[in-house]
Design a protein around this motif. Structure first.
Motif, PDB file in Angstrom:
ATOM      1  N   ILE A  13     -17.806 -36.794  -2.051  1.00  0.00           N
ATOM      2  CA  ILE A  13     -17.809 -36.524  -3.504  1.00  0.00           C
ATOM      3  C   ILE A  13     -18.607 -35.255  -3.811  1.00  0.00           C
ATOM      4  CG2 ILE A  13     -18.654 -37.393  -5.722  1.00  0.00           C
ATOM      5  CD1 ILE A  13     -17.888 -40.203  -4.727  1.00  0.00           C
ATOM      6  N   ALA A  14     -19.765 -35.082  -3.156  1.00  0.00           N
ATOM      7  CA  ALA A  14     -20.564 -33.872  -3.380  1.00  0.00           C
ATOM      8  C   ALA A  14     -19.809 -32.631  -2.932  1.00  0.00           C
ATOM      9  CB  ALA A  14     -21.891 -33.978  -2.641  1.00  0.00           C
ATOM     10  N   GLY A  15     -19.085 -32.714  -1.820  1.00  0.00           N
ATOM     11  CA  GLY A  15     -18.286 -31.584  -1.352  1.00  0.00           C
ATOM     12  C   GLY A  15     -17.178 -31.217  -2.318  1.00  0.00           C
ATOM     13  N   ILE A  16     -16.498 -32.235  -2.845  1.00  0.00           N
ATOM     14  CA  ILE A  16     -15.423 -31.986  -3.816  1.00  0.00           C
ATOM     15  C   ILE A  16     -15.985 -31.364  -5.087  1.00  0.00           C
ATOM     16  CG2 ILE A  16     -13.739 -33.128  -5.316  1.00  0.00           C
ATOM     17  CD1 ILE A  16     -13.264 -35.104  -2.979  1.00  0.00           C
ATOM     18  N   LEU A  17     -17.112 -31.891  -5.573  1.00  0.00           N
ATOM     19  CA  LEU A  17     -17.723 -31.315  -6.774  1.00  0.00           C
ATOM     20  C   LEU A  17     -18.216 -29.889  -6.526  1.00  0.00           C
ATOM     21  CD1 LEU A  17     -19.750 -34.357  -8.163  1.00  0.00           C
ATOM     22  CD2 LEU A  17     -17.674 -33.342  -9.113  1.00  0.00           C
ATOM     23  N   GLY A  18     -18.756 -29.642  -5.331  1.00  0.00           N
ATOM     24  CA  GLY A  18     -19.203 -28.295  -4.998  1.00  0.00           C
ATOM     25  C   GLY A  18     -18.059 -27.298  -4.975  1.00  0.00           C
ATOM     26  N   ALA A  20     -15.172 -27.733  -6.648  1.00  0.00           N
ATOM     27  CA  ALA A  20     -14.567 -27.671  -7.985  1.00  0.00           C
ATOM     28  C   ALA A  20     -15.389 -26.804  -8.943  1.00  0.00           C
ATOM     29  CB  ALA A  20     -14.420 -29.079  -8.556  1.00  0.00           C
ATOM     30  N   TYR A  21     -16.703 -26.976  -8.944  1.00  0.00           N
ATOM     31  CA  TYR A  21     -17.541 -26.247  -9.896  1.00  0.00           C
ATOM     32  C   TYR A  21     -18.093 -24.948  -9.333  1.00  0.00           C
ATOM     33  CZ  TYR A  21     -17.227 -30.337 -12.847  1.00  0.00           C
ATOM     34  OH  TYR A  21     -16.758 -31.356 -13.621  1.00  0.00           O
ATOM     35  N   GLY A  22     -18.518 -24.933  -8.103  1.00  0.00           N
ATOM     36  CA  GLY A  22     -18.980 -23.712  -7.468  1.00  0.00           C
ATOM     37  C   GLY A  22     -20.383 -23.280  -7.809  1.00  0.00           C
ATOM     38  N   GLN A  23     -20.957 -23.805  -8.881  1.00  0.00           N
ATOM     39  CA  GLN A  23     -22.315 -23.446  -9.250  1.00  0.00           C
ATOM     40  C   GLN A  23     -22.882 -24.480 -10.205  1.00  0.00           C
ATOM     41  OE1 GLN A  23     -22.245 -19.659 -11.168  1.00  0.00           O
ATOM     42  NE2 GLN A  23     -21.179 -20.375 -12.960  1.00  0.00           N
ATOM     43  N   PHE A  24     -24.193 -24.523 -10.302  1.00  0.00           N
ATOM     44  CA  PHE A  24     -24.841 -25.347 -11.313  1.00  0.00           C
ATOM     45  C   PHE A  24     -26.062 -24.601 -11.814  1.00  0.00           C
ATOM     46  CE2 PHE A  24     -26.773 -26.672  -7.351  1.00  0.00           C
ATOM     47  CZ  PHE A  24     -28.112 -26.806  -7.653  1.00  0.00           C
ATOM     48  N   SER A  25     -26.481 -24.918 -13.018  1.00  0.00           N
ATOM     49  CA  SER A  25     -27.636 -24.239 -13.596  1.00  0.00           C
ATOM     50  C   SER A  25     -28.631 -25.254 -14.127  1.00  0.00           C
ATOM     51  CB  SER A  25     -27.199 -23.284 -14.707  1.00  0.00           C
ATOM     52  OG  SER A  25     -26.531 -23.987 -15.721  1.00  0.00           O
ATOM     53  N   TYR A  26     -29.875 -24.828 -14.193  1.00  0.00           N
ATOM     54  CA  TYR A  26     -30.946 -25.662 -14.715  1.00  0.00           C
ATOM     55  C   TYR A  26     -31.931 -24.774 -15.459  1.00  0.00           C
ATOM     56  CZ  TYR A  26     -33.539 -24.009 -10.638  1.00  0.00           C
ATOM     57  OH  TYR A  26     -34.142 -23.222  -9.704  1.00  0.00           O
ATOM     58  N   VAL A  52     -18.734 -21.950  -0.593  1.00  0.00           N
ATOM     59  CA  VAL A  52     -17.523 -22.705  -0.272  1.00  0.00           C
ATOM     60  C   VAL A  52     -17.693 -23.430   1.059  1.00  0.00           C
ATOM     61  CG1 VAL A  52     -15.069 -22.481   0.247  1.00  0.00           C
ATOM     62  CG2 VAL A  52     -16.054 -21.151  -1.610  1.00  0.00           C
ATOM     63  N   TRP A  53     -18.335 -22.771   2.033  1.00  0.00           N
ATOM     64  CA  TRP A  53     -18.497 -23.405   3.341  1.00  0.00           C
ATOM     65  C   TRP A  53     -19.328 -24.671   3.249  1.00  0.00           C
ATOM     66  CZ3 TRP A  53     -23.366 -24.136   5.107  1.00  0.00           C
ATOM     67  CH2 TRP A  53     -24.370 -23.315   4.605  1.00  0.00           C
ATOM     68  N   ALA A  54     -20.276 -24.729   2.320  1.00  0.00           N
ATOM     69  CA  ALA A  54     -21.106 -25.924   2.175  1.00  0.00           C
ATOM     70  C   ALA A  54     -20.288 -27.090   1.625  1.00  0.00           C
ATOM     71  CB  ALA A  54     -22.292 -25.638   1.269  1.00  0.00           C
ATOM     72  N   GLY A  55     -19.396 -26.814   0.681  1.00  0.00           N
ATOM     73  CA  GLY A  55     -18.527 -27.862   0.156  1.00  0.00           C
ATOM     74  C   GLY A  55     -17.573 -28.383   1.204  1.00  0.00           C
ATOM     75  N   VAL A  56     -16.973 -27.470   1.962  1.00  0.00           N
ATOM     76  CA  VAL A  56     -16.044 -27.862   3.014  1.00  0.00           C
ATOM     77  C   VAL A  56     -16.781 -28.642   4.103  1.00  0.00           C
ATOM     78  CG1 VAL A  56     -14.506 -26.997   4.814  1.00  0.00           C
ATOM     79  CG2 VAL A  56     -14.443 -25.982   2.537  1.00  0.00           C
ATOM     80  N   ALA A  57     -17.969 -28.186   4.471  1.00  0.00           N
ATOM     81  CA  ALA A  57     -18.746 -28.876   5.504  1.00  0.00           C
ATOM     82  C   ALA A  57     -19.126 -30.284   5.061  1.00  0.00           C
ATOM     83  CB  ALA A  57     -20.000 -28.074   5.841  1.00  0.00           C
ATOM     84  N   ALA A  58     -19.484 -30.459   3.802  1.00  0.00           N
ATOM     85  CA  ALA A  58     -19.832 -31.786   3.302  1.00  0.00           C
ATOM     86  C   ALA A  58     -18.630 -32.725   3.359  1.00  0.00           C
ATOM     87  CB  ALA A  58     -20.371 -31.693   1.878  1.00  0.00           C
ATOM     88  N   ILE A  59     -17.452 -32.211   3.015  1.00  0.00           N
ATOM     89  CA  ILE A  59     -16.238 -33.030   3.073  1.00  0.00           C
ATOM     90  C   ILE A  59     -15.922 -33.409   4.517  1.00  0.00           C
ATOM     91  CG2 ILE A  59     -13.749 -33.041   2.660  1.00  0.00           C
ATOM     92  CD1 ILE A  59     -14.328 -31.266   0.197  1.00  0.00           C
TER      93      ILE A  59
END
Length: 73
Positions: A13-18, A20-26, A52-59
């Motif tokens: 789920i974290a990989g898919i969200l990464g 899909a969104y590509g970034q987050f802010s705080y 992108v590699w981090a999302g793919v790696a998580a999946i």
């Protein structure tokens, strides 16, 4: 459901969200100056890009863990 399956699902789920969104802010609040009873603070918005590699790696890791947990049971 054992802990390996839960971790695997969270990774997928974290990989898919990464991807899909590509970034987050705080918002980060910093104290700039304090002069007696007066206090000056600044709110900065920080943006973190998820590679992108981090999302793919998580999946991929999540999928491998799901397969491993399925064969182990």
């Amino acid at each position: 459901m054992n802990s390996i399956k839960i971790i695997a699902i969270v990774l997928v789920i974290a990989g898919i969200l990464g991807l899909a969104y590509g970034q987050f802010s705080y918002t980060k609040e910093t104290q700039q100056a304090k002069l007696g009873p007066l206090e000056l603070t600044v709110k900065d918005t920080e943006t973190v890009n998820v590679p992108v590699w981090a999302g793919v790696a998580a999946i991929v890791v999540g999928g491998v863990l799901l397969l491993y947990a399925g064969k182990k049971s």
